[in-house]
Design an enzyme around this catalytic site. Structure first.
Site, PDB file in Angstrom:
ATOM      1  N   HIS A  43     -46.419  47.588   2.745  1.00  0.00           N
ATOM      2  CA  HIS A  43     -45.088  48.021   2.301  1.00  0.00           C
ATOM      3  C   HIS A  43     -44.232  46.772   2.150  1.00  0.00           C
ATOM      4  O   HIS A  43     -44.621  45.687   2.598  1.00  0.00           O
ATOM      5  CB  HIS A  43     -44.477  48.917   3.378  1.00  0.00           C
ATOM      6  CG  HIS A  43     -44.261  48.161   4.640  1.00  0.00           C
ATOM      7  ND1 HIS A  43     -45.262  47.994   5.582  1.00  0.00           N
ATOM      8  CD2 HIS A  43     -43.198  47.446   5.094  1.00  0.00           C
ATOM      9  CE1 HIS A  43     -44.809  47.226   6.554  1.00  0.00           C
ATOM     10  NE2 HIS A  43     -43.560  46.869   6.289  1.00  0.00           N
ATOM     11  N   HIS A 125     -41.121  40.566   0.933  1.00  0.00           N
ATOM     12  CA  HIS A 125     -42.552  40.246   1.015  1.00  0.00           C
ATOM     13  C   HIS A 125     -43.350  41.431   1.532  1.00  0.00           C
ATOM     14  O   HIS A 125     -42.797  42.331   2.162  1.00  0.00           O
ATOM     15  CB  HIS A 125     -42.774  39.031   1.928  1.00  0.00           C
ATOM     16  CG  HIS A 125     -42.466  39.312   3.369  1.00  0.00           C
ATOM     17  ND1 HIS A 125     -41.179  39.297   3.855  1.00  0.00           N
ATOM     18  CD2 HIS A 125     -43.264  39.654   4.414  1.00  0.00           C
ATOM     19  CE1 HIS A 125     -41.197  39.602   5.140  1.00  0.00           C
ATOM     20  NE2 HIS A 125     -42.455  39.837   5.511  1.00  0.00           N
TER      21      HIS A 125
HETATM   22  P1  2AM Z   1     -43.326  41.509   8.734  1.00  0.00           P
HETATM   23  O1  2AM Z   1     -44.290  42.307   7.931  1.00  0.00           O
HETATM   24  O2  2AM Z   1     -42.854  40.275   8.061  1.00  0.00           O
HETATM   25  O3  2AM Z   1     -43.803  41.286  10.148  1.00  0.00           O
HETATM   26  C1  2AM Z   1     -42.388  46.820  10.606  1.00  0.00           C
HETATM   27  O4  2AM Z   1     -42.585  46.061  11.752  1.00  0.00           O
HETATM   28  C2  2AM Z   1     -41.860  45.973   9.477  1.00  0.00           C
HETATM   29  O5  2AM Z   1     -40.568  45.460   9.828  1.00  0.00           O
HETATM   30  C3  2AM Z   1     -42.722  44.774   9.129  1.00  0.00           C
HETATM   31  O6  2AM Z   1     -42.821  44.716   7.726  1.00  0.00           O
HETATM   32  C4  2AM Z   1     -41.972  43.595   9.669  1.00  0.00           C
HETATM   33  O7  2AM Z   1     -42.024  42.451   8.867  1.00  0.00           O
HETATM   34  C5  2AM Z   1     -40.537  44.065   9.628  1.00  0.00           C
HETATM   35  N1  2AM Z   1     -39.707  43.376  10.621  1.00  0.00           N
HETATM   36  C6  2AM Z   1     -38.614  42.635  10.361  1.00  0.00           C
HETATM   37  N2  2AM Z   1     -38.051  42.191  11.492  1.00  0.00           N
HETATM   38  C7  2AM Z   1     -38.820  42.626  12.504  1.00  0.00           C
HETATM   39  C8  2AM Z   1     -38.779  42.485  13.929  1.00  0.00           C
HETATM   40  N3  2AM Z   1     -37.799  41.808  14.527  1.00  0.00           N
HETATM   41  N4  2AM Z   1     -39.743  43.046  14.644  1.00  0.00           N
HETATM   42  C9  2AM Z   1     -40.734  43.750  14.045  1.00  0.00           C
HETATM   43  N5  2AM Z   1     -40.839  43.936  12.712  1.00  0.00           N
HETATM   44  C10 2AM Z   1     -39.894  43.387  11.946  1.00  0.00           C
END
Ligand code: 2AM
Length: 184
Positions: A43, A125
């Site tokens: 996603h 991303h």
């Molecule tokens: P990431 O894919 O770059 O890890 C669910 O966890 C989604 O929320 C993921 O896509 C994650 O990004 C994003 N996300 C952003 N901030 C986060 C945080 N502090 N902790 C966990 N997930 C985060």
């Protein structure tokens, strides 16, 4: 007291695109490069909310429902690695205004509701590999995948039996996309 849920707003990827990405990942990254994100979990996060009570979830959903903006097209023409967060990702060289506008709005609403928002700039991303702590060769973006974004969703992140699963709880439509002048 109601239980809280770990929530975030995101853009879903069409299943055929998830499958194409998985194929490309398998062809270009060795298995030791990192832990692959399951196709169904791929996603593009717009705003991370953290642990949210049912009451706050209702307030956030109601605010999200008032967002009115046209859809947009995302071109996945970039890939990279962030060693600090140990992820390999797929992204877009020139994020359309629509994705930035939508994320800004959701992040501002989340902040107003007391959900901590990282001060880091939003970099749209799709995470492909986690635990990618060693630098890996990122293949030149010979791919060019684009898809039209017509809705966004509120997701719940559930960790059970050693696996994380992201489940869309609620979806909202975006308006008709505005055609770019260079599109036919
Ligand atoms: P990431 O894919 O770059 O890890 C669910 O966890 C989604 O929320 C993921 O896509 C994650 O990004 C994003 N996300 C952003 N901030 C986060 C945080 N502090 N902790 C966990 N997930 C985060």
């Amino acid at each position: 007291m109601s239980e809280s849920k770990r929530l975030f707003f995101a853009i879903e990827l069409p299943a055929p695109l998830q499958r194409k990405i998985v194929r490309w990942r398998a062809e270009h990254f060795p298995s030791e490069a990192g832990r692959p994100v399951a196709a169904a979990n791929m996603h593009l996060t717009l705003a991370f909310l953290g642990d949210v009570s049912a009451e706050k979830q209702r307030a956030l959903a109601s605010m999200a429902g008032r967002i009115s903006q046209p859809g947009f097209t995302l071109n996945l023409d970039d890939a990279g690695q962030w060693l600090r967060s140990r992820v390999v990702w797929l992204g877009t060289r020139q994020p359309p205004r629509g994705v930035l506008q939508l994320a800004n709005m959701l992040r501002a609403q989340a902040a107003r509701s007391g959900c901590y928002q990282s001060p880091q700039p939003f970099h749209p991303h799709i995470t492909l590999l986690r635990d990618a702590g060693q630098a890996v060769a990122i293949p030149p973006p010979g791919f060019h995948w684009s898809f039209s974004v017509k809705e966004f969703a509120l997701y719940e992140s559930v960790f059970a039996k050693g696996r994380t699963r992201y489940t869309p709880l609620q979806r909202w439509s975006l308006g008709d996309a505005i055609r770019n002048s260079d599109e036919v």
